[in-house]
Design a protein around this motif. Structure first.
Motif, short mmCIF file in Angstrom:
data_model
loop_
_atom_site.label_atom_id
_atom_site.label_comp_id
_atom_site.label_asym_id
_atom_site.label_seq_id
_atom_site.Cartn_x
_atom_site.Cartn_y
_atom_site.Cartn_z
N GLY A 28 0.74 -1.22 0.12
CA GLY A 28 0.17 -0.14 0.04
C GLY A 28 0.60 1.21 -0.10
O GLY A 28 0.23 2.31 0.09
N TYR A 29 2.07 1.12 -0.20
CA TYR A 29 3.04 2.31 -0.10
C TYR A 29 3.42 2.31 -1.52
O TYR A 29 3.53 1.69 -2.25
N PRO A 30 4.11 3.61 -1.91
CA PRO A 30 4.78 4.01 -3.24
C PRO A 30 5.75 3.11 -3.56
O PRO A 30 6.24 3.09 -4.90
N LEU A 31 6.41 2.22 -2.77
CA LEU A 31 7.72 1.73 -2.98
C LEU A 31 7.37 0.38 -2.44
O LEU A 31 6.62 0.07 -1.40
N ALA B 200 13.54 -3.61 -6.36
CA ALA B 200 12.61 -2.46 -5.77
C ALA B 200 11.89 -1.96 -6.85
O ALA B 200 12.35 -1.47 -8.07
N GLU B 201 10.80 -1.32 -6.60
CA GLU B 201 9.81 -0.66 -7.81
C GLU B 201 8.99 0.43 -7.09
O GLU B 201 8.91 0.28 -6.03
N VAL B 202 9.13 1.55 -8.00
CA VAL B 202 7.92 2.59 -7.51
C VAL B 202 6.81 2.17 -8.28
O VAL B 202 6.77 1.63 -9.40
N GLY B 203 5.56 2.30 -7.58
CA GLY B 203 4.31 1.73 -7.82
C GLY B 203 3.34 2.92 -8.29
O GLY B 203 3.66 3.95 -8.74
N LEU C 5 9.13 11.56 -6.99
CA LEU C 5 9.67 10.17 -6.28
C LEU C 5 10.72 9.85 -7.22
O LEU C 5 12.01 9.45 -6.44
N ILE C 6 10.34 9.48 -8.29
CA ILE C 6 11.33 8.99 -9.29
C ILE C 6 12.81 9.67 -9.48
O ILE C 6 13.86 9.28 -9.65
N GLY C 7 12.60 11.09 -9.63
CA GLY C 7 13.43 11.99 -9.97
C GLY C 7 14.38 12.21 -8.77
O GLY C 7 15.55 12.23 -8.82
N ARG D 17 3.24 2.83 -14.38
CA ARG D 17 2.57 2.75 -13.11
C ARG D 17 3.59 1.74 -12.55
O ARG D 17 3.62 2.16 -11.12
N TYR D 18 4.62 1.19 -13.01
CA TYR D 18 5.43 0.55 -12.39
C TYR D 18 6.96 0.68 -12.80
O TYR D 18 7.01 0.16 -14.17
N SER D 19 7.90 0.81 -12.00
CA SER D 19 9.18 1.29 -12.36
C SER D 19 10.38 0.64 -11.58
O SER D 19 10.47 1.27 -10.52
N LYS D 20 10.92 -0.31 -12.09
CA LYS D 20 11.87 -0.99 -11.17
C LYS D 20 13.25 -0.03 -11.48
O LYS D 20 13.18 0.55 -12.16
N PHE D 21 14.24 -0.25 -10.60
CA PHE D 21 15.28 0.64 -10.76
C PHE D 21 16.51 0.25 -9.94
O PHE D 21 17.55 1.01 -10.16
N LEU D 22 16.65 -1.01 -9.38
CA LEU D 22 18.09 -1.52 -9.07
C LEU D 22 18.76 -2.28 -9.98
O LEU D 22 18.09 -3.03 -10.97
#
Length: 431
Positions: free
Chosen positions: A311-314, A335-338, A349-351, A377-382
């Motif tokens: 339920g959180y943005p990450l 790890a992903e931004v939701g 947040l992504i920035g 909607r979904y962005s992984k970043f690791l």
């Protein structure tokens, strides 16, 4: 983990004439020949299906339309192939294209003599990639065709299931999710001209790819239903999980994450603490406690993320991915931004996380270029987030891999924890 024994009434409430459980059972029991033959995770089988779809002379009925759509999408907005652009592909006639699998160890090789183009497709459904492959393959292609006139222009395409950039930057990247967009569109345009057997097979294939790529709306709905069933029948399901079968991945996770595995409980790995979210036989999801402490300052739900993971943005999760041989695999820490409903807040947040990637020692933070695009909607970043597991049934090896990844990426978790308070302050004024 020890749980109380449920009563007979509680068992009956869950298992007797429970519409939600029946729906979930029907979903899990649906027939799909690709899944039945255990081919859904086999990269070589996906290459075979794609080579069939890309071949204009094959029996699918698309001629060169899927081939052109796929190549143009991969080359869109890129100049990696020099003289070949997406517009060139769209305007071309590729009906002469020859499609080969495993030619010169290339996953899929496409040659159009009419246009003097050659396409090298590296298909990475789960397997890891290697640097310098396109230069090596291009040299092989030119050597093989040098005696037949002018060597073809060689383009590299990197097809991946995950949000992963090619290590060889001369490859043009494209994700399996693009197939989920292109193929249904072509199927709708062809309409009744597609054979019934072809249409049925393609629907089965799209179901497999959508689920693997996280694009299945039905899967999302069933996951939400599963969470609802768990909340309602937690006592019974905990009892079933306690005394039911386990996997080596779960055994490894139980060794590494110490504490009571209940939703929103705190577990520890050495001196570090995490908020447990959930697990299945191949993955466990969690968040560093420092992240959760910041997110909970908001005091109300994060719009758009209410039904997403915790339920959180990450979110973070460890997942064991099986190799084609079925015996070995790769353990990855994601790890992903939701799906934050407020696009500007999601972009912010992504920035902020992106900026951390420019700090020395945090090169493993890397988003796709369009991660903050509206509609995403979904962005992984690791990156550097994987270890090889030689034996999928060796719980000790898996647990060591988990600790290795958590240790390796802990500096990233700490750095992100440092930027979240200011982000949450901004969110408090926005939401």
């Amino acid at each position: 983990m020890s749980v109380a024994e449920p009563s007979l009434d509680e068992f009956e409430h869950l298992f007797v004439n429970n519409e939600g459980l029946d729906r979930l059972g029907a979903y899990l029991g649906r027939f799909n020949p690709i899944r039945t033959m255990r081919m859904e995770g086999m990269e070589v089988r996906h290459s075979a299906i794609l080579a069939w779809l890309l071949d204009p002379s094959e029996t699918h009925g698309f001629s060169d339309r899927f081939l052109k759509a796929f190549l143009a999408q991969a080359l869109r907005g890129r100049s990696a192939c020099g003289r070949v652009t997406a517009i060139d592909v769209v305007q071309s006639d590729l009906r002469d294209a020859q499609v080969h699998r495993e030619w010169q160890n290339i996953d899929i090789f496409i040659l159009s003599r009419r246009n003097n183009w050659a396409f090298v497709i590296e298909n990475k459904f789960y397997a890891s990639q290697h640097e310098g492959q396109l230069a090596k393959y291009a040299q092989k292609v030119r050597a093989a065709f040098s005696s037949r006139g002018e060597p073809p222009v060689v383009c590299g395409i990197f097809l991946t299931l995950l949000d992963e950039l090619p290590q060889d930057e001369s490859f043009a990247p494209i994700r399996y999710s693009a197939i989920c967009d292109l193929l249904p569109r072509l199927m709708a345009l062809e309409g009744l001209t597609l054979g019934q057997e072809v249409s049925i097979f393609l629907e089965h294939y799209l179901e497999i790819v959508r689920e693997a790529a996280g694009m299945s709306e039905e899967r999302v709905a069933m996951e939400a239903l599963a969470r609802q069933l768990y909340r309602t029948h937690k006592k019974v399901l905990d009892f079933v999980m306690e005394y039911g079968a386990s996997t080596d991945f779960v055994l490894a996770a139980e060794t590494v994450f110490e504490g009571t595995w209940e939703p929103r409980s705190t577990v520890s790995v050495g001196s570090r603490s995490y908020r447990y979210n959930g697990h299945n036989n191949r993955s466990i999801s969690f968040l560093p406690v420092g992240w959760v402490d910041s997110f909970e300052v908001l005091g109300r739900p994060w719009r758009g993320c209410e039904q997403w993971w915790a339920g959180y943005p990450l979110i973070c999760w460890l997942e064991l991915l099986e190799s084609a041989d079925g015996a070995s695999g790769t353990l990855k820490l994601f790890a992903e931004v939701g799906p934050l409903a407020d696009h500007s807040l999601r972009s912010e947040l992504i920035g902020r996380i992106r900026q951390l990637g420019s700090v020395s020692g945090l090169e493993g933070i890397r988003f796709q270029n369009d991660a903050d695009k509206e509609g995403k909607r979904y962005s992984k970043f690791l990156r550097n987030n994987a270890v090889v597991i030689d034996d999928l049934h060796n719980a000790e090896e898996i647990s060591k891999g988990m600790v290795t990844l958590l240790d390796r990426l802990d500096p990233y978790f700490e750095a992100i924890a440092g930027i979240l308070p200011e982000f949450v302050d901004q969110a408090t004024q926005t939401l």
